[in-house]
Design an enzyme around this catalytic site. Structure first.
Site, PDB file in Angstrom:
ATOM      1  N   GLY A   1       0.963  -1.412   0.350  1.00 48.01           N
ATOM      2  CA  GLY A   1      -0.168  -0.109   0.450  1.00 48.01           C
ATOM      3  C   GLY A   1       0.231   1.181  -0.098  1.00 48.01           C
ATOM      4  N   CYS A   2       1.839   1.561   1.245  1.00 53.01           N
ATOM      5  CA  CYS A   2       2.896   2.571   1.080  1.00 53.01           C
ATOM      6  C   CYS A   2       3.562   2.459  -0.221  1.00 53.01           C
ATOM      7  CB  CYS A   2       3.748   2.154   1.805  1.00 53.01           C
ATOM      8  SG  CYS A   2       3.028   2.652   4.169  1.00 53.01           S
TER       9      CYS A   2
END
Length: 157
Positions: A47-48
């Site tokens: 996600g990051c």
């Protein structure tokens, strides 16, 4: 435990943090510019990575509109450097291992994760105006589609 939540009009908490390249970055150095300051849980996680690459891919437009983008996580600078190199990130990633800046912005605290309450990094984005005031305080943002949503809020579509 009371948790800080910033709101539009609040003064953005000042900070000086080490960047992935070993230099230090201070918020005060960007007076006169608008800053997009985003907090993310961990470098090199799916996600990051998606969120950082999204900022990277939109950086030219954001810069052309007068914005500076800064990413902050609790990761150490060596991990941030690997993240920067691996994904060709072209904006500063800052290290806040003590979480002091996270807490000052309300980006660390109680959150829901898979239905359970846990304490951790709250994925958050702040738009800081040229005078150092909070223009937007966005908590619990989604990694995917966040930059597009932010650009819409800033009138940059």
């Amino acid at each position: 435990m009371t948790e800080t939540k910033l709101a539009p009009g609040d003064a953005a908490p000042e900070f000086t943090l080490p960047a992935a390249d070993g230099k230090t970055v201070s918020l005060g150095a960007f007076r006169g510019k608008r800053v997009i300051l985003y907090f993310y849980p961990a470098a090199m996680t799916p996600g990051c990575t998606k969120q950082a690459c999204d900022f990277r891919d939109n950086l030219n437009q954001l810069t052309a509109e007068g914005f500076v983008v800064l990413g902050v996580s609790k990761d150490k600078t060596d991990k941030l450097l690997k993240f920067t190199e691996r994904d060709a990130l072209t904006f500063p990633l800052l290290s806040d291992p003590g979480l002091d800046v996270h807490k000052a912005y309300g980006a660390h605290g109680t959150k829901k994760l898979y239905g359970k309450e846990v304490v951790g990094v709250i994925r958050s984005t702040f738009v800081i105006d040229a005078d150092g005031k909070i223009e937007q305080a966005l908590y619990n943002v989604k990694a995917t589609g966040h930059v597009a949503s932010l650009k819409k809020k800033l009138g940059l579509t």
